[in-house]
Design a protein around this motif. Structure first.
Motif, PDB file in Angstrom:
ATOM      1  N   ILE A  72      87.352  85.044 -62.497  1.00  0.00           N
ATOM      2  CA  ILE A  72      86.171  85.362 -61.690  1.00  0.00           C
ATOM      3  C   ILE A  72      86.365  84.860 -60.259  1.00  0.00           C
ATOM      4  CG2 ILE A  72      83.705  84.891 -61.384  1.00  0.00           C
ATOM      5  CD1 ILE A  72      83.478  84.831 -64.455  1.00  0.00           C
ATOM      6  N   GLU A  73      86.978  83.698 -60.111  1.00  0.00           N
ATOM      7  CA  GLU A  73      87.267  83.174 -58.773  1.00  0.00           C
ATOM      8  C   GLU A  73      88.201  84.114 -58.015  1.00  0.00           C
ATOM      9  OE1 GLU A  73      86.752  78.399 -59.786  1.00  0.00           O
ATOM     10  OE2 GLU A  73      88.753  79.262 -59.526  1.00  0.00           O
ATOM     11  N   GLU A  74      89.173  84.669 -58.703  1.00  0.00           N
ATOM     12  CA  GLU A  74      90.072  85.643 -58.073  1.00  0.00           C
ATOM     13  C   GLU A  74      89.305  86.885 -57.653  1.00  0.00           C
ATOM     14  OE1 GLU A  74      93.255  86.462 -60.759  1.00  0.00           O
ATOM     15  OE2 GLU A  74      93.906  84.370 -60.872  1.00  0.00           O
ATOM     16  N   ALA A  75      88.344  87.288 -58.475  1.00  0.00           N
ATOM     17  CA  ALA A  75      87.527  88.451 -58.141  1.00  0.00           C
ATOM     18  C   ALA A  75      86.645  88.162 -56.923  1.00  0.00           C
ATOM     19  CB  ALA A  75      86.666  88.849 -59.341  1.00  0.00           C
ATOM     20  N   ASN A 101      85.537  72.674 -58.478  1.00  0.00           N
ATOM     21  CA  ASN A 101      85.904  72.431 -57.077  1.00  0.00           C
ATOM     22  C   ASN A 101      86.520  73.671 -56.434  1.00  0.00           C
ATOM     23  OD1 ASN A 101      85.133  69.624 -56.935  1.00  0.00           O
ATOM     24  ND2 ASN A 101      86.921  69.177 -58.206  1.00  0.00           N
ATOM     25  N   TYR A 102      85.872  74.804 -56.676  1.00  0.00           N
ATOM     26  CA  TYR A 102      86.350  76.068 -56.086  1.00  0.00           C
ATOM     27  C   TYR A 102      86.450  75.890 -54.569  1.00  0.00           C
ATOM     28  CZ  TYR A 102      86.367  81.027 -54.789  1.00  0.00           C
ATOM     29  OH  TYR A 102      86.687  82.252 -54.250  1.00  0.00           O
ATOM     30  N   LYS A 103      87.642  76.012 -54.050  1.00  0.00           N
ATOM     31  CA  LYS A 103      87.923  75.568 -52.675  1.00  0.00           C
ATOM     32  C   LYS A 103      87.283  76.415 -51.591  1.00  0.00           C
ATOM     33  CE  LYS A 103      92.431  77.944 -52.494  1.00  0.00           C
ATOM     34  NZ  LYS A 103      93.879  77.755 -52.284  1.00  0.00           N
ATOM     35  N   PHE A 104      86.798  77.610 -51.929  1.00  0.00           N
ATOM     36  CA  PHE A 104      86.245  78.468 -50.884  1.00  0.00           C
ATOM     37  C   PHE A 104      84.718  78.412 -50.794  1.00  0.00           C
ATOM     38  CE2 PHE A 104      90.271  80.831 -51.969  1.00  0.00           C
ATOM     39  CZ  PHE A 104      90.944  80.433 -50.822  1.00  0.00           C
ATOM     40  N   LEU A 105      84.073  77.545 -51.583  1.00  0.00           N
ATOM     41  CA  LEU A 105      82.615  77.435 -51.502  1.00  0.00           C
ATOM     42  C   LEU A 105      82.203  76.968 -50.107  1.00  0.00           C
ATOM     43  CD1 LEU A 105      81.304  75.831 -54.838  1.00  0.00           C
ATOM     44  CD2 LEU A 105      80.999  78.173 -54.022  1.00  0.00           C
ATOM     45  N   GLY A 106      81.209  77.675 -49.517  1.00  0.00           N
ATOM     46  CA  GLY A 106      80.715  77.311 -48.200  1.00  0.00           C
ATOM     47  C   GLY A 106      79.533  76.365 -48.280  1.00  0.00           C
ATOM     48  N   ASP A 107      78.904  76.127 -47.141  1.00  0.00           N
ATOM     49  CA  ASP A 107      77.804  75.162 -47.063  1.00  0.00           C
ATOM     50  C   ASP A 107      76.441  75.770 -47.430  1.00  0.00           C
ATOM     51  OD1 ASP A 107      79.542  73.185 -46.184  1.00  0.00           O
ATOM     52  OD2 ASP A 107      79.296  73.753 -44.076  1.00  0.00           O
ATOM     53  N   GLU A 257      61.182  83.134 -64.703  1.00  0.00           N
ATOM     54  CA  GLU A 257      62.053  83.418 -65.844  1.00  0.00           C
ATOM     55  C   GLU A 257      63.452  82.850 -65.632  1.00  0.00           C
ATOM     56  OE1 GLU A 257      63.683  87.498 -67.593  1.00  0.00           O
ATOM     57  OE2 GLU A 257      61.600  87.127 -68.151  1.00  0.00           O
ATOM     58  N   ASP A 258      63.856  82.714 -64.366  1.00  0.00           N
ATOM     59  CA  ASP A 258      65.198  82.193 -64.104  1.00  0.00           C
ATOM     60  C   ASP A 258      65.287  81.789 -62.641  1.00  0.00           C
ATOM     61  OD1 ASP A 258      67.795  81.436 -64.553  1.00  0.00           O
ATOM     62  OD2 ASP A 258      68.525  83.408 -65.125  1.00  0.00           O
ATOM     63  N   ILE A 259      66.361  81.094 -62.314  1.00  0.00           N
ATOM     64  CA  ILE A 259      66.673  80.762 -60.924  1.00  0.00           C
ATOM     65  C   ILE A 259      68.075  81.288 -60.640  1.00  0.00           C
ATOM     66  CG2 ILE A 259      67.036  78.933 -59.224  1.00  0.00           C
ATOM     67  CD1 ILE A 259      65.198  77.167 -60.937  1.00  0.00           C
ATOM     68  N   LEU A 260      68.190  82.150 -59.642  1.00  0.00           N
ATOM     69  CA  LEU A 260      69.493  82.630 -59.185  1.00  0.00           C
ATOM     70  C   LEU A 260      69.901  81.855 -57.952  1.00  0.00           C
ATOM     71  CD1 LEU A 260      68.929  86.487 -59.581  1.00  0.00           C
ATOM     72  CD2 LEU A 260      69.998  84.916 -61.200  1.00  0.00           C
ATOM     73  N   ILE A 261      71.191  81.793 -57.713  1.00  0.00           N
ATOM     74  CA  ILE A 261      71.701  81.022 -56.583  1.00  0.00           C
ATOM     75  C   ILE A 261      72.322  81.959 -55.542  1.00  0.00           C
ATOM     76  CG2 ILE A 261      73.257  79.201 -55.836  1.00  0.00           C
ATOM     77  CD1 ILE A 261      70.956  78.306 -57.721  1.00  0.00           C
ATOM     78  N   ASN A 262      71.877  81.827 -54.314  1.00  0.00           N
ATOM     79  CA  ASN A 262      72.536  82.463 -53.182  1.00  0.00           C
ATOM     80  C   ASN A 262      73.458  81.420 -52.556  1.00  0.00           C
ATOM     81  OD1 ASN A 262      70.946  84.679 -53.661  1.00  0.00           O
ATOM     82  ND2 ASN A 262      69.594  84.367 -51.917  1.00  0.00           N
ATOM     83  N   PHE A 263      74.728  81.751 -52.414  1.00  0.00           N
ATOM     84  CA  PHE A 263      75.666  80.803 -51.841  1.00  0.00           C
ATOM     85  C   PHE A 263      76.650  81.527 -50.933  1.00  0.00           C
ATOM     86  CE2 PHE A 263      77.851  82.353 -55.598  1.00  0.00           C
ATOM     87  CZ  PHE A 263      79.193  82.379 -55.251  1.00  0.00           C
ATOM     88  N   SER A 264      77.409  80.754 -50.197  1.00  0.00           N
ATOM     89  CA  SER A 264      78.403  81.350 -49.286  1.00  0.00           C
ATOM     90  C   SER A 264      79.809  80.914 -49.674  1.00  0.00           C
ATOM     91  CB  SER A 264      78.119  80.929 -47.833  1.00  0.00           C
ATOM     92  OG  SER A 264      78.296  79.541 -47.679  1.00  0.00           O
ATOM     93  N   CYS A 265      80.761  81.748 -49.257  1.00  0.00           N
ATOM     94  CA  CYS A 265      82.176  81.386 -49.339  1.00  0.00           C
ATOM     95  C   CYS A 265      82.721  81.376 -47.913  1.00  0.00           C
ATOM     96  CB  CYS A 265      82.962  82.370 -50.194  1.00  0.00           C
ATOM     97  SG  CYS A 265      82.773  82.074 -51.970  1.00  0.00           S
ATOM     98  N   THR A 266      83.677  80.520 -47.677  1.00  0.00           N
ATOM     99  CA  THR A 266      84.247  80.425 -46.338  1.00  0.00           C
ATOM    100  C   THR A 266      85.019  81.697 -45.996  1.00  0.00           C
ATOM    101  OG1 THR A 266      86.168  79.310 -47.297  1.00  0.00           O
ATOM    102  CG2 THR A 266      84.418  77.916 -46.422  1.00  0.00           C
ATOM    103  N   LYS A 267      85.192  81.911 -44.698  1.00  0.00           N
ATOM    104  CA  LYS A 267      85.859  83.128 -44.234  1.00  0.00           C
ATOM    105  C   LYS A 267      87.352  83.121 -44.575  1.00  0.00           C
ATOM    106  CE  LYS A 267      86.374  81.224 -39.561  1.00  0.00           C
ATOM    107  NZ  LYS A 267      85.996  81.395 -38.146  1.00  0.00           N
ATOM    108  N   LYS A 268      87.910  84.330 -44.662  1.00  0.00           N
ATOM    109  CA  LYS A 268      89.338  84.441 -44.946  1.00  0.00           C
ATOM    110  C   LYS A 268      90.142  84.031 -43.733  1.00  0.00           C
ATOM    111  CE  LYS A 268      89.927  87.590 -48.755  1.00  0.00           C
ATOM    112  NZ  LYS A 268      90.648  88.769 -49.279  1.00  0.00           N
TER     113      LYS A 268
END
Length: 268
Positions: A72-75, A101-107, A257-268
């Motif tokens: 999934i991280e590769e995707a 510790n997925y290295k591309f997680l943003g702030d 019913e649930d909590i979804l997460i909006n998050f960022s990944c760092t730029k390529k």
């Protein structure tokens, strides 16, 4: 195995996705996009983006095998752009990415509540009435939209011209409503959209000086009752930590019913 799939793929008919289809109805909406980017292993996960300007939605089967996390991280990496890139997923997946510790997680991190209403609860009566918005209301509503974009943390701040375009689109849909108090003044607004049998109340906003009087709750109650009576499933997304709007929804019968997460990944 990650593969590019088509919108008619069998995974969309699977039991696992069908039970989440309203929660992830943005994916269904994006399937019609001419710039669709759609990847899946055809069983456990789907990644979907309709346009590079929009977030990538990641659906995962509940309690999926954690051995799939690297895949999934590769995707996810296929969707990273030359700027910080937004994603939306279940909290389960986000927590696994953090733990790994997925290295591309943003702030950027934002908790989005997924609320559902199966039966409305009549709120405390207030003065005024719910009426369909008209062209005569346009100037007032432009300011509503403009100010709303500066108050809600996960809404892009709009220019007045963008707010005008937004209002015109809502008026053309014919599902844009306002609450007028007993002085015939517009004090609150809301609209709804219906897709694949799911009705979503959006854009709820009350003038700051008019809050606490039950206007938003009564407006939400009226619109929700209307779409429920028409036979629709009713759900919406909200800023989970924004107390005023969450309170208004829950006062008329919505439950988280649930909590979804909006998050960022760092730029390529």
């Amino acid at each position: 195995m990650i593969k590019k799939i088509k919108p008619d793929n069998k995974i969309f008919d699977s039991y696992e996705f069908q039970k989440d289809k309203y929660k992830f109805f943005i994916i269904l909406q994006n399937l019609k996009s001419e710039t669709l980017e759609l990847y899946s292993d055809e069983e456990n996960y789907i990644l979907c983006r309709g346009d590079v300007k929009w977030p990538t939605w990641i659906w995962t089967k509940d309690n999926f095998n954690s051995s799939l996390l690297k895949e999934i991280e590769e995707a996810i990496d296929l969707y990273r752009l030359v700027v910080d890139t937004r994603f939306t997923c279940k909290k389960e997946l986000y927590n696994l990415l953090k733990k790994d510790n997925y290295k591309f997680l943003g702030d950027y991190y934002f908790e989005m509540g997924y609320l559902v209403c199966n039966q409305t609860v009549k709120p405390k009566t207030t003065d005024g009435k719910c009426v369909l918005a008209t062209e005569d209301d346009k100037d007032i509503l432009i300011n509503f939209i403009y100010n709303e974009s500066r108050e809600i943390s996960d809404i892009k701040e709009l220019s007045l011209e963008e707010a005008k375009d937004n209002v015109e689109k809502k008026l053309n849909m014919g599902t844009y409503y306002v609450w007028k108090n007993n002085k015939e003044e517009i004090v609150a607004q809301a609209s709804y959209k219906i897709l694949a049998g799911n009705a979503k109340i959006t854009g709820v906003y009350t003038l700051p000086e008019e809050r606490g009087k039950g206007y938003a709750a009564n407006l939400i109650y009226n619109l929700t009752s209307k779409v429920l009576e028409e036979g629709n499933h009713v759900s919406l997304y909200t800023d989970y930590n924004y107390i005023p709007s969450n309170k208004a929804y829950k006062n008329v019968g919505y439950v988280t019913e649930d909590i979804l997460i909006n998050f960022s990944c760092t730029k390529k």
